[in-house]
Scaffold this active site. Sequence first.
Site, short mmCIF file in Angstrom:
data_model
loop_
_atom_site.label_atom_id
_atom_site.label_comp_id
_atom_site.label_asym_id
_atom_site.label_seq_id
_atom_site.Cartn_x
_atom_site.Cartn_y
_atom_site.Cartn_z
CD GLU A 214 3.19 -3.19 24.91
OE1 GLU A 214 4.41 -3.22 24.62
OE2 GLU A 214 2.34 -2.67 24.18
CB CYS A 248 7.54 -1.24 28.18
SG CYS A 248 7.16 -2.01 26.60
#
Length: 356
Positions: A214, A248
């Site tokens: 990720e 993110c």
Amino acid sequence: MSSTTSIFDSLVQEQNIFFSSNSTKNIAFRKATLKKLLNLIEVHEEKLLDSIYQDMGKSKLETVATELGIIKSEITFSLQHLDRWTKKKYVNTPLANIPAASYIISEPLGTVLIIGAWNYPLLLTLHPLISAIAAGNTAIIKPSELTPQCSSTIAHIINTHFDKNYIHIVEGGVEETTHLLQQKWDKIFFTGSTPVGKIVYTAAAKNLTPVTLELGGKSPAIVCVDASIKISAKRIVWGKFINSGQTCVAPDYLLVNAKIKDKFIAEVIRQIKQIYGQHPEKSEALVKIINTRNFDRLMNLMDSEKVIHGGSSSKKDLFIAPTLLHPISLADPIMQEEIFGPLLPILEFDTLEDAI
């Protein structure tokens, strides 16, 4: 072989042996573990809230909303669906195999390594653990060293209440992570930057270990001419500046239709003031920039001549105000990397095709 590597060798071997006993495959065992984890989080909630406040200055409200609340919800969701996830799934049998029956059984992979991230140090460390437990794996977790209070608190909670041959926290920095990556894993889950992701993937490739990465990105929010200016501005301000932009999935930059650009910028400024006040340095809604290195990096990306709102900062307090920059071109330094901070560049376009 270093002593650290030797310790990790033994730890992984112990977890492999425990996994081979098939104890973690038992559905009742998995459910009991998830319930135990939920109870521990609830019992130690104040310690977790205090730890993240010490590390990042994050308020209790924001921590509950963006970290602990999601973790609790995920455990509850897993408990509700675990029976269905682990149930035999009957599928069509090829003609050549009739009268046999065909079905799929989901099996755990084995011993997994979870490497957490600093920007959501509770969520991005414990959330993958929930999936590992539900799937029937053993797990070794390495929290981020950049949030030492959270790392220490998580380690105390987990390592005090779980056998190390099942679930264990390893604290440390680059050296410890490097030693961990030298082990043979059945799965690696990493949350972090693209450069480190490449290191993780390279280490995993030696053993053909499956990996989930990720990583970051540079994703825009595109505001078209028919958008609701107020709703769009409110949502973008929330999504961009929560956790001081250290997210993110935050909008990295804006692409705004030129026809509504001025009105939209005015509304964004209004929403920033409404959420963070006239003096954002006093707002509990803004967390600290994680460290001086990232503070300096962000300040180097901020072109003072293009700041149209915000721009104030304090290195001592690791504070940067929500900041809008315009006009911006694709050639500007701030457009060359993921920002990961409270700086929002604004570019304009004439047609959606131009934006795309």
